[in-house]
Design a protein around this motif. Structure first.
Motif, PDB file in Angstrom:
ATOM      1  N   GLU A   6     -76.928 -73.587 -32.718  1.00  0.00           N
ATOM      2  CA  GLU A   6     -77.113 -72.629 -33.805  1.00  0.00           C
ATOM      3  C   GLU A   6     -77.178 -73.333 -35.154  1.00  0.00           C
ATOM      4  O   GLU A   6     -77.894 -72.903 -36.054  1.00  0.00           O
ATOM      5  CB  GLU A   6     -75.973 -71.619 -33.828  1.00  0.00           C
ATOM      6  CG  GLU A   6     -76.182 -70.531 -34.873  1.00  0.00           C
ATOM      7  CD  GLU A   6     -74.955 -69.667 -35.106  1.00  0.00           C
ATOM      8  OE1 GLU A   6     -75.096 -68.443 -35.162  1.00  0.00           O
ATOM      9  OE2 GLU A   6     -73.859 -70.238 -35.253  1.00  0.00           O
ATOM     10  N   CYS A   7     -76.431 -74.407 -35.293  1.00  0.00           N
ATOM     11  CA  CYS A   7     -76.357 -75.101 -36.579  1.00  0.00           C
ATOM     12  C   CYS A   7     -77.556 -76.003 -36.824  1.00  0.00           C
ATOM     13  O   CYS A   7     -77.731 -76.516 -37.928  1.00  0.00           O
ATOM     14  CB  CYS A   7     -75.075 -75.944 -36.646  1.00  0.00           C
ATOM     15  SG  CYS A   7     -73.567 -74.959 -36.608  1.00  0.00           S
ATOM     16  N   THR A   8     -78.369 -76.221 -35.795  1.00  0.00           N
ATOM     17  CA  THR A   8     -79.536 -77.083 -35.946  1.00  0.00           C
ATOM     18  C   THR A   8     -80.731 -76.233 -36.313  1.00  0.00           C
ATOM     19  O   THR A   8     -80.971 -75.195 -35.710  1.00  0.00           O
ATOM     20  CB  THR A   8     -79.825 -77.840 -34.635  1.00  0.00           C
ATOM     21  OG1 THR A   8     -78.651 -78.562 -34.261  1.00  0.00           O
ATOM     22  CG2 THR A   8     -80.976 -78.811 -34.807  1.00  0.00           C
ATOM     23  N   ILE A   9     -81.486 -76.632 -37.293  1.00  0.00           N
ATOM     24  CA  ILE A   9     -82.592 -75.818 -37.811  1.00  0.00           C
ATOM     25  C   ILE A   9     -83.496 -75.342 -36.682  1.00  0.00           C
ATOM     26  O   ILE A   9     -83.857 -76.096 -35.787  1.00  0.00           O
ATOM     27  CB  ILE A   9     -83.413 -76.609 -38.855  1.00  0.00           C
ATOM     28  CG1 ILE A   9     -84.502 -75.724 -39.433  1.00  0.00           C
ATOM     29  CG2 ILE A   9     -83.985 -77.883 -38.260  1.00  0.00           C
ATOM     30  CD1 ILE A   9     -85.218 -76.332 -40.600  1.00  0.00           C
TER      31      ILE A   9
ATOM     32  N   ASP B  42     -74.880 -79.515 -38.256  1.00  0.00           N
ATOM     33  CA  ASP B  42     -75.279 -79.519 -39.664  1.00  0.00           C
ATOM     34  C   ASP B  42     -75.840 -80.880 -40.071  1.00  0.00           C
ATOM     35  O   ASP B  42     -76.827 -80.960 -40.820  1.00  0.00           O
ATOM     36  CB  ASP B  42     -74.082 -79.179 -40.551  1.00  0.00           C
ATOM     37  CG  ASP B  42     -73.747 -77.695 -40.538  1.00  0.00           C
ATOM     38  OD1 ASP B  42     -74.550 -76.912 -40.000  1.00  0.00           O
ATOM     39  OD2 ASP B  42     -72.684 -77.328 -41.056  1.00  0.00           O
ATOM     40  N   SER B  43     -75.218 -81.940 -39.589  1.00  0.00           N
ATOM     41  CA  SER B  43     -75.672 -83.291 -39.934  1.00  0.00           C
ATOM     42  C   SER B  43     -77.057 -83.567 -39.374  1.00  0.00           C
ATOM     43  O   SER B  43     -77.891 -84.209 -40.033  1.00  0.00           O
ATOM     44  CB  SER B  43     -74.677 -84.329 -39.398  1.00  0.00           C
ATOM     45  OG  SER B  43     -73.400 -84.150 -39.986  1.00  0.00           O
ATOM     46  N   LEU B  44     -77.317 -83.074 -38.158  1.00  0.00           N
ATOM     47  CA  LEU B  44     -78.650 -83.236 -37.579  1.00  0.00           C
ATOM     48  C   LEU B  44     -79.681 -82.456 -38.388  1.00  0.00           C
ATOM     49  O   LEU B  44     -80.784 -82.942 -38.658  1.00  0.00           O
ATOM     50  CB  LEU B  44     -78.655 -82.762 -36.123  1.00  0.00           C
ATOM     51  CG  LEU B  44     -79.999 -82.846 -35.392  1.00  0.00           C
ATOM     52  CD1 LEU B  44     -80.539 -84.272 -35.416  1.00  0.00           C
ATOM     53  CD2 LEU B  44     -79.857 -82.342 -33.959  1.00  0.00           C
ATOM     54  N   GLY B  45     -79.306 -81.227 -38.782  1.00  0.00           N
ATOM     55  CA  GLY B  45     -80.201 -80.441 -39.625  1.00  0.00           C
ATOM     56  C   GLY B  45     -80.492 -81.149 -40.940  1.00  0.00           C
ATOM     57  O   GLY B  45     -81.637 -81.154 -41.419  1.00  0.00           O
TER      58      GLY B  45
ATOM     59  N   ILE C 230     -78.785 -68.018 -43.367  1.00  0.00           N
ATOM     60  CA  ILE C 230     -78.664 -69.082 -44.363  1.00  0.00           C
ATOM     61  C   ILE C 230     -77.925 -70.272 -43.766  1.00  0.00           C
ATOM     62  O   ILE C 230     -78.253 -71.424 -44.060  1.00  0.00           O
ATOM     63  CB  ILE C 230     -77.912 -68.576 -45.611  1.00  0.00           C
ATOM     64  CG1 ILE C 230     -78.604 -67.342 -46.203  1.00  0.00           C
ATOM     65  CG2 ILE C 230     -77.812 -69.667 -46.663  1.00  0.00           C
ATOM     66  CD1 ILE C 230     -79.971 -67.597 -46.730  1.00  0.00           C
ATOM     67  N   ARG C 231     -76.957 -69.993 -42.897  1.00  0.00           N
ATOM     68  CA  ARG C 231     -76.173 -71.048 -42.264  1.00  0.00           C
ATOM     69  C   ARG C 231     -77.065 -72.025 -41.501  1.00  0.00           C
ATOM     70  O   ARG C 231     -76.832 -73.234 -41.495  1.00  0.00           O
ATOM     71  CB  ARG C 231     -75.154 -70.411 -41.308  1.00  0.00           C
ATOM     72  CG  ARG C 231     -74.403 -71.401 -40.451  1.00  0.00           C
ATOM     73  CD  ARG C 231     -73.268 -70.747 -39.683  1.00  0.00           C
ATOM     74  NE  ARG C 231     -73.725 -69.709 -38.774  1.00  0.00           N
ATOM     75  CZ  ARG C 231     -73.395 -68.423 -38.901  1.00  0.00           C
ATOM     76  NH1 ARG C 231     -72.667 -68.004 -39.902  1.00  0.00           N
ATOM     77  NH2 ARG C 231     -73.815 -67.530 -38.034  1.00  0.00           N
ATOM     78  N   THR C 232     -78.098 -71.493 -40.852  1.00  0.00           N
ATOM     79  CA  THR C 232     -78.989 -72.328 -40.052  1.00  0.00           C
ATOM     80  C   THR C 232     -79.908 -73.185 -40.911  1.00  0.00           C
ATOM     81  O   THR C 232     -80.226 -74.319 -40.558  1.00  0.00           O
ATOM     82  CB  THR C 232     -79.834 -71.437 -39.122  1.00  0.00           C
ATOM     83  OG1 THR C 232     -78.955 -70.739 -38.236  1.00  0.00           O
ATOM     84  CG2 THR C 232     -80.819 -72.254 -38.319  1.00  0.00           C
ATOM     85  N   LEU C 233     -80.329 -72.654 -42.053  1.00  0.00           N
ATOM     86  CA  LEU C 233     -81.341 -73.322 -42.866  1.00  0.00           C
ATOM     87  C   LEU C 233     -80.775 -74.262 -43.924  1.00  0.00           C
ATOM     88  O   LEU C 233     -81.451 -75.200 -44.345  1.00  0.00           O
ATOM     89  CB  LEU C 233     -82.209 -72.266 -43.557  1.00  0.00           C
ATOM     90  CG  LEU C 233     -83.004 -71.345 -42.629  1.00  0.00           C
ATOM     91  CD1 LEU C 233     -83.708 -70.272 -43.439  1.00  0.00           C
ATOM     92  CD2 LEU C 233     -84.004 -72.141 -41.811  1.00  0.00           C
ATOM     93  N   THR C 234     -79.543 -74.026 -44.353  1.00  0.00           N
ATOM     94  CA  THR C 234     -78.985 -74.794 -45.466  1.00  0.00           C
ATOM     95  C   THR C 234     -78.909 -76.302 -45.208  1.00  0.00           C
ATOM     96  O   THR C 234     -79.246 -77.089 -46.103  1.00  0.00           O
ATOM     97  CB  THR C 234     -77.606 -74.246 -45.865  1.00  0.00           C
ATOM     98  OG1 THR C 234     -77.766 -72.911 -46.352  1.00  0.00           O
ATOM     99  CG2 THR C 234     -76.971 -75.099 -46.954  1.00  0.00           C
TER     100      THR C 234
ATOM    101  N   GLY D 273     -80.966 -81.555 -47.039  1.00  0.00           N
ATOM    102  CA  GLY D 273     -81.633 -82.836 -46.876  1.00  0.00           C
ATOM    103  C   GLY D 273     -82.928 -82.908 -47.656  1.00  0.00           C
ATOM    104  O   GLY D 273     -83.262 -83.932 -48.255  1.00  0.00           O
ATOM    105  N   THR D 274     -83.647 -81.807 -47.683  1.00  0.00           N
ATOM    106  CA  THR D 274     -84.904 -81.746 -48.414  1.00  0.00           C
ATOM    107  C   THR D 274     -84.683 -81.814 -49.920  1.00  0.00           C
ATOM    108  O   THR D 274     -85.465 -82.425 -50.655  1.00  0.00           O
ATOM    109  CB  THR D 274     -85.649 -80.441 -48.071  1.00  0.00           C
ATOM    110  OG1 THR D 274     -85.911 -80.410 -46.666  1.00  0.00           O
ATOM    111  CG2 THR D 274     -86.955 -80.340 -48.830  1.00  0.00           C
ATOM    112  N   SER D 275     -83.607 -81.184 -50.379  1.00  0.00           N
ATOM    113  CA  SER D 275     -83.354 -81.109 -51.827  1.00  0.00           C
ATOM    114  C   SER D 275     -82.876 -82.425 -52.420  1.00  0.00           C
ATOM    115  O   SER D 275     -82.824 -82.570 -53.638  1.00  0.00           O
ATOM    116  CB  SER D 275     -82.307 -80.024 -52.105  1.00  0.00           C
ATOM    117  OG  SER D 275     -81.026 -80.435 -51.646  1.00  0.00           O
ATOM    118  N   GLY D 276     -82.506 -83.385 -51.553  1.00  0.00           N
ATOM    119  CA  GLY D 276     -82.048 -84.671 -52.062  1.00  0.00           C
ATOM    120  C   GLY D 276     -80.553 -84.750 -52.289  1.00  0.00           C
ATOM    121  O   GLY D 276     -80.067 -85.733 -52.862  1.00  0.00           O
ATOM    122  N   LEU D 277     -79.791 -83.731 -51.846  1.00  0.00           N
ATOM    123  CA  LEU D 277     -78.339 -83.796 -51.963  1.00  0.00           C
ATOM    124  C   LEU D 277     -77.819 -84.998 -51.177  1.00  0.00           C
ATOM    125  O   LEU D 277     -78.176 -85.181 -50.013  1.00  0.00           O
ATOM    126  CB  LEU D 277     -77.712 -82.508 -51.411  1.00  0.00           C
ATOM    127  CG  LEU D 277     -76.182 -82.420 -51.454  1.00  0.00           C
ATOM    128  CD1 LEU D 277     -75.687 -82.351 -52.892  1.00  0.00           C
ATOM    129  CD2 LEU D 277     -75.698 -81.206 -50.663  1.00  0.00           C
TER     130      LEU D 277
END
Length: 218
Positions: free
Chosen positions: A30-33, A73-76, A125-129, A134-138
């Motif tokens: 579930e946590c992976t996009i 989350d880390s994989l996402g 939102i939990r799935t996509l964040t 990673g995309t946003s550069g955080l």
């Protein structure tokens, strides 16, 4: 017929490694996009948590779910880091989560790591964040602590709820006949359905809020 008690006893009779492993796998998926749209991680966790009727069961399930959620989350995050903004144009995001993706990205730009923590409690939102982060550069060194703290808090909350539901179901069934229990079950299911709809609507509403821009001198 003690229907609920039979189901709970059947779950409790399952080998602990199998039950915990299956729950952890669902949460990880579930946590992976992408998989979050089809993997019932939260529902599976609540069901498994009804068997957490002892301290060892509770703690083991909590530890495994928290780790699996953090890894998912880390994989996402890694997927978002690798593919960048192109993820938004994929068929999956276009079909299920364009608005949620945009809102997650916007909140990440405004709130940073805090958005990662609170997104853990928001459906969709939990799935996509993580991927949006990673995309946003955080930076990962900021992302990981927030993701881990969110996973620990979220899993504790849901396992506690599930364990309480399991005990309550047994007690209710002990004083009601099967027909009455079915009526109660239907009412509870309806209440949960509307509660989840309200929770999702409220979460999406909060994400739509924008900070007031300071007025500029003409």
């Amino acid at each position: 017929m003690a229907l609920v008690t039979d189901i709970l006893e059947w779950l409790q009779a399952l080998p602990q490694p199998a039950l915990v492993g299956a729950t952890g796998a669902l949460v990880f998926a579930e946590c992976t996009i992408g998989l979050g749209f089809i993997a019932p991680g939260e529902s599976g966790l609540l069901v498994a948590a009804t068997t957490a009727n002892t301290a060892p069961r509770f703690l083991i399930l909590w530890a495994v779910v928290a780790v699996c959620a953090t890894l998912g989350d880390s994989l996402g995050y890694a997927i978002g880091r690798k593919f960048g903004p192109r993820l938004r144009e994929t068929k999956l995001i276009q079909k299920y989560g364009t608005d949620a993706w945009d809102k997650a990205t916007d909140v990440l730009h405004r709130r940073g790591a805090w958005a990662v923590f609170f997104a853990r409690f928001l459906p969709v939102i939990r799935t996509l964040t993580p991927a949006a982060a990673g995309t946003s550069g955080l930076e990962f060194r900021k992302f990981l602590p927030a993701a881990a703290a969110g996973a620990v808090s979220w899993s504790l909350l849901h396992i506690s709820l599930g364990a309480a539901m399991g005990e309550a179901a047994k007690r209710i069934e002990g004083v009601m006949n099967t027909g009455g229990l079915i009526v109660v079950g239907v009412l509870v299911a309806v209440a949960v359905f509307f509660l989840l709809r309200w929770k999702k609507k409220k979460a999406m509403g909060k994400l739509e809020e924008r900070p007031t821009e300071p007025s500029k001198a003409e």
